[in-house]
Write an enzyme that holds these catalytic residues in place. Structure first.
Site, PDB file in Angstrom:
ATOM      1  N   GLN A   1       4.740   9.089   7.164  1.00  0.00           N
ATOM      2  CA  GLN A   1       3.839  10.024   6.484  1.00  0.00           C
ATOM      3  C   GLN A   1       4.305  11.455   6.718  1.00  0.00           C
ATOM      4  O   GLN A   1       4.329  12.264   5.789  1.00  0.00           O
ATOM      5  CB  GLN A   1       2.412   9.812   6.988  1.00  0.00           C
ATOM      6  CG  GLN A   1       1.883   8.432   6.606  1.00  0.00           C
ATOM      7  CD  GLN A   1       0.474   8.170   7.104  1.00  0.00           C
ATOM      8  OE1 GLN A   1      -0.111   8.988   7.810  1.00  0.00           O
ATOM      9  NE2 GLN A   1      -0.069   7.021   6.737  1.00  0.00           N
TER      10      GLN A   1
ATOM     11  N   ASP B   1       1.873  -1.334  11.810  1.00  0.00           N
ATOM     12  CA  ASP B   1       0.540  -1.790  11.379  1.00  0.00           C
ATOM     13  C   ASP B   1       0.284  -3.252  11.763  1.00  0.00           C
ATOM     14  O   ASP B   1      -0.842  -3.743  11.627  1.00  0.00           O
ATOM     15  CB  ASP B   1       0.387  -1.607   9.866  1.00  0.00           C
ATOM     16  CG  ASP B   1       0.385  -0.124   9.482  1.00  0.00           C
ATOM     17  OD1 ASP B   1       0.024   0.714  10.329  1.00  0.00           O
ATOM     18  OD2 ASP B   1       0.766   0.192   8.339  1.00  0.00           O
TER      19      ASP B   1
ATOM     20  N   ARG C   1      -6.370   1.775  18.038  1.00  0.00           N
ATOM     21  CA  ARG C   1      -6.130   0.324  17.918  1.00  0.00           C
ATOM     22  C   ARG C   1      -5.799  -0.342  19.250  1.00  0.00           C
ATOM     23  O   ARG C   1      -5.895  -1.570  19.349  1.00  0.00           O
ATOM     24  CB  ARG C   1      -5.055   0.052  16.856  1.00  0.00           C
ATOM     25  CG  ARG C   1      -5.600   0.297  15.456  1.00  0.00           C
ATOM     26  CD  ARG C   1      -4.635  -0.077  14.354  1.00  0.00           C
ATOM     27  NE  ARG C   1      -5.265   0.135  13.051  1.00  0.00           N
ATOM     28  CZ  ARG C   1      -4.608   0.304  11.914  1.00  0.00           C
ATOM     29  NH1 ARG C   1      -3.273   0.290  11.909  1.00  0.00           N
ATOM     30  NH2 ARG C   1      -5.258   0.479  10.790  1.00  0.00           N
TER      31      ARG C   1
ATOM     32  N   SER D   1       7.222   8.841  12.019  1.00  0.00           N
ATOM     33  CA  SER D   1       6.115   8.676  11.077  1.00  0.00           C
ATOM     34  C   SER D   1       6.615   8.893   9.658  1.00  0.00           C
ATOM     35  O   SER D   1       7.114   9.969   9.318  1.00  0.00           O
ATOM     36  CB  SER D   1       5.000   9.678  11.393  1.00  0.00           C
ATOM     37  OG  SER D   1       4.141   9.805  10.276  1.00  0.00           O
TER      38      SER D   1
ATOM     39  N   ARG E   1      -8.285  12.140  12.852  1.00  0.00           N
ATOM     40  CA  ARG E   1      -6.874  11.780  13.080  1.00  0.00           C
ATOM     41  C   ARG E   1      -5.984  13.022  13.113  1.00  0.00           C
ATOM     42  O   ARG E   1      -6.274  14.024  12.473  1.00  0.00           O
ATOM     43  CB  ARG E   1      -6.429  10.789  12.001  1.00  0.00           C
ATOM     44  CG  ARG E   1      -7.196   9.472  12.107  1.00  0.00           C
ATOM     45  CD  ARG E   1      -6.804   8.497  11.035  1.00  0.00           C
ATOM     46  NE  ARG E   1      -5.409   8.119  11.127  1.00  0.00           N
ATOM     47  CZ  ARG E   1      -4.783   7.378  10.218  1.00  0.00           C
ATOM     48  NH1 ARG E   1      -5.449   6.941   9.145  1.00  0.00           N
ATOM     49  NH2 ARG E   1      -3.518   7.056  10.358  1.00  0.00           N
TER      50      ARG E   1
ATOM     51  N   LYS F   1      -4.418   5.673  14.717  1.00  0.00           N
ATOM     52  CA  LYS F   1      -4.585   5.049  13.398  1.00  0.00           C
ATOM     53  C   LYS F   1      -6.054   5.133  12.947  1.00  0.00           C
ATOM     54  O   LYS F   1      -6.794   5.923  13.487  1.00  0.00           O
ATOM     55  CB  LYS F   1      -4.046   3.615  13.432  1.00  0.00           C
ATOM     56  CG  LYS F   1      -2.544   3.546  13.730  1.00  0.00           C
ATOM     57  CD  LYS F   1      -1.746   4.193  12.627  1.00  0.00           C
ATOM     58  CE  LYS F   1      -0.263   4.202  12.926  1.00  0.00           C
ATOM     59  NZ  LYS F   1       0.513   4.901  11.886  1.00  0.00           N
TER      60      LYS F   1
ATOM     61  N   LYS G   1       0.829  -1.209   0.000  1.00  0.00           N
ATOM     62  CA  LYS G   1       0.000   0.000   0.000  1.00  0.00           C
ATOM     63  C   LYS G   1       0.866   1.262   0.000  1.00  0.00           C
ATOM     64  O   LYS G   1       0.614   2.187  -0.759  1.00  0.00           O
ATOM     65  CB  LYS G   1      -0.936  -0.037   1.221  1.00  0.00           C
ATOM     66  CG  LYS G   1      -1.842   1.163   1.348  1.00  0.00           C
ATOM     67  CD  LYS G   1      -3.077   0.852   2.172  1.00  0.00           C
ATOM     68  CE  LYS G   1      -2.805   0.784   3.664  1.00  0.00           C
ATOM     69  NZ  LYS G   1      -2.470   2.095   4.261  1.00  0.00           N
ATOM     70  N   SER G   2       1.886   1.297   0.853  1.00  0.00           N
ATOM     71  CA  SER G   2       2.730   2.502   0.934  1.00  0.00           C
ATOM     72  C   SER G   2       3.425   2.785  -0.394  1.00  0.00           C
ATOM     73  O   SER G   2       3.489   3.928  -0.851  1.00  0.00           O
ATOM     74  CB  SER G   2       3.806   2.310   2.014  1.00  0.00           C
ATOM     75  OG  SER G   2       3.213   2.202   3.280  1.00  0.00           O
TER      76      SER G   2
ATOM     77  N   GLY H   1      -4.854   8.029   5.478  1.00  0.00           N
ATOM     78  CA  GLY H   1      -3.925   8.974   6.095  1.00  0.00           C
ATOM     79  C   GLY H   1      -2.739   9.272   5.199  1.00  0.00           C
ATOM     80  O   GLY H   1      -2.242  10.403   5.147  1.00  0.00           O
TER      81      GLY H   1
HETATM   82  C1  S3P Z   1       2.410   4.662   6.157  1.00  0.00           C
HETATM   83  C2  S3P Z   1       3.050   4.903   7.340  1.00  0.00           C
HETATM   84  C3  S3P Z   1       2.529   4.475   8.644  1.00  0.00           C
HETATM   85  C4  S3P Z   1       1.511   3.382   8.529  1.00  0.00           C
HETATM   86  C5  S3P Z   1       0.521   3.640   7.443  1.00  0.00           C
HETATM   87  C6  S3P Z   1       1.192   3.848   6.104  1.00  0.00           C
HETATM   88  C7  S3P Z   1       2.977   5.228   4.924  1.00  0.00           C
HETATM   89  O1  S3P Z   1       1.935   5.596   9.273  1.00  0.00           O
HETATM   90  O2  S3P Z   1       0.842   3.186   9.755  1.00  0.00           O
HETATM   91  O3  S3P Z   1      -0.368   2.535   7.335  1.00  0.00           O
HETATM   92  O4  S3P Z   1       2.591   4.799   3.821  1.00  0.00           O
HETATM   93  O5  S3P Z   1       3.833   6.112   5.018  1.00  0.00           O
HETATM   94  P1  S3P Z   1       2.870   6.636  10.087  1.00  0.00           P
HETATM   95  O6  S3P Z   1       3.990   6.941   9.200  1.00  0.00           O
HETATM   96  O7  S3P Z   1       2.080   7.859  10.377  1.00  0.00           O
HETATM   97  O8  S3P Z   1       3.234   5.871  11.331  1.00  0.00           O
END
Ligand code: S3P
Length: 427
Positions: free
Chosen positions: A168, A314, A345, A166, A121, A341, A19-20, A93
């Protein structure tokens, strides 16, 4: 969905694309110079949200419904259009935070929103660094919650120490840093997943990694990157846990991304004594990949905290199931992020597994599972959180009786999950 324990579990699973990496392959190629082809792109609700937002910004994405191949024609670093409407990030997110970074660098007016979960969030973690870089960003409830309104452009580089590990947040800042004047540095308390760093480097960005710090200099262009997305270890995780805990199991999971910033669950499984093998180690799309084999195992309790947490973030809910099958107390700590999340969770794991007979105590920053405890069937509600939906399904496959899982939301990251589970139970 109704699940119960199959007598025997033999499965060969091909999990969907990561997914990422799927989100990043669309977002980064959207601002590259030219056309890219992405294979084994995850066709899930979250990645469709990213594609829809990018289309609204003028990016041409050819991705027929149900197709694992997408073609993205990049608009160059400065070619995005102002969207005519608000950008709906759905449940994702990653979409909202990475686009906040990218759009903060564009002199456009953008409004990002999402579903009820996403609108609750924390967003100050990306809004605050964007403002420091010079973007005009506002949001609900004292600039903390989406919808987020952005009028970007004219950014300056910053040296930012993030309070959270993080990917993200890191990725949002690096995307903005591609456009900012001077150097941008982001330092994390622990290393988070590094897909952004790998992909931007491969596209020609001036990006360097020095321990927990990542530095980026402005780019004049990005080269498009065509790739085959490796399998998602977060979608392999339910299989790994099910295989280790089930009394008669052997599961092979093909083509799984084994990037060391993502393999915390493998380390946890090894520490608990699980029988896991990594076969055919190779590289796909600039990322390490292997086939994983897991067999019925005898488990010991473990403590999970520190640098392991972002590497398994995750997958931590599933560690609670391992704890139910292990001798002793299994502790997950330093994981307050779990509460931010798609749902809280910690609360969701305690509620779901508690109903099924687990002896589990919440902590502010995680939980403690007193093992072993035998699970029994229950009626559970995953609250629209895909990871909790899969957790409940795995627990149901290990419990006595028929477990009913409501509101599972698995289509967010693994639309084929239930079909794969049915096939494995028959197999
Ligand atoms: C992700 C980073 C993670 C993860 C999310 C996907 C990403 O979040 O929990 O499912 O794609 O960068 P955080 O970076 O906020 O921990």
């Amino acid at each position: 969905m109704i699940v119960n324990r199959p007598a025997r579990l033999r499965a060969n699973v091909h999990v969907p694309g990561d997914k990422s990496i799927s989100h990043r392959s669309l977002i980064f190629n959207a601002v590259a110079d030219g056309r890219a082809t992405v294979e084994q792109l995850l066709d899930s609700e979250d990645v469709r949200s990213t594609a829809a937002c990018l289309s609204a910004l003028g990016v041409e994405i050819e991705w027929p419904e149900g197709s694992p191949v997408a073609h993205v024609t990049g608009k160059g670093l400065h070619g995005l259009y102002e969207s005519e409407d608000v950008l709906d990030c759905g449940n994702s997110g990653t979409t909202m935070r990475l686009l906040t970074g990218l759009l903060s660098a564009h002199p456009l007016l953008s409004v990002l929103t999402g579903d009820t979960s996403l609108r609750s969030r924390p967003m100050a973690r990306v809004i605050s660094p964007m403002r420091k870089m010079g973007a005009h960003v506002h949001a609900r409830t004292g600039d903390t919650l989406a919808p987020i309104v952005i009028k970007g452009g004219g950014l300056s580089g910053i040296d930012y120490t993030s309070p959270v590990a993080s990917a993200q947040v890191k990725s949002a800042i690096l995307l903005a840093g591609l456009y900012a004047e001077g150097t941008t540095t982001v330092t994390e308390p622990e290393r988070s997943r590094d897909h952004t760093e790998r992909m931007l480097q491969a596209m020609g960005a001036g990006l360097t990694v020095d321990g927990r710090a990542v530095r980026i200099v402005p780019a004049t262009r990005l080269s498009p990157i065509s790739l085959r997305v490796p399998g998602d270890i977060s979608s392999a995780a339910p299989w790994l846990v099910l295989g280790a805990c089930h009394p008669d199991a052997e599961v092979v999971i093909h083509g799984v991304n084994t990037n060391p910033t993502r393999t915390g669950l493998l380390d946890i499984l090894h520490a608990m004594g699980a029988e896991i093998e990594l076969l055919e180690q190779r590289t796909t799309g600039g990322e390490p990949v292997a086939d994983l084999v897991v067999r019925t195992s005898r488990l010991d309790a473990a403590t999970v905290g520190g640098a392991l947490v972002p590497r398994a973030i995750d997958e931590l809910p599933l560690v609670a199931i391992l704890g139910c099958f292990a001798e002793g107390d299994t502790v997950v700590k330093d994981a307050a992020e779990l509460r931010t999340k798609e749902s809280d969770r910690v609360e969701a794991v305690v509620r779901t597994l508690g109903r099924m007979g687990a002896r589990i105590t919440p902590r502010d920053d995680g939980f403690v599972v007193h093992g072993p405890a035998s699970l029994h069937a229950a009626r559970v509600d995953a609250g629209g959180d895909h990871r909790i939906g899969m957790l409940a399904a795995v627990a149901g496959c290990l419990a006595q009786g028929d477990t009913r899982v409501g509101n599972d939301a698995v289509a967010v990251s693994y639309p084929e999950f239930w079909r794969h589970l049915r096939e494995a139970a028959q197999g």
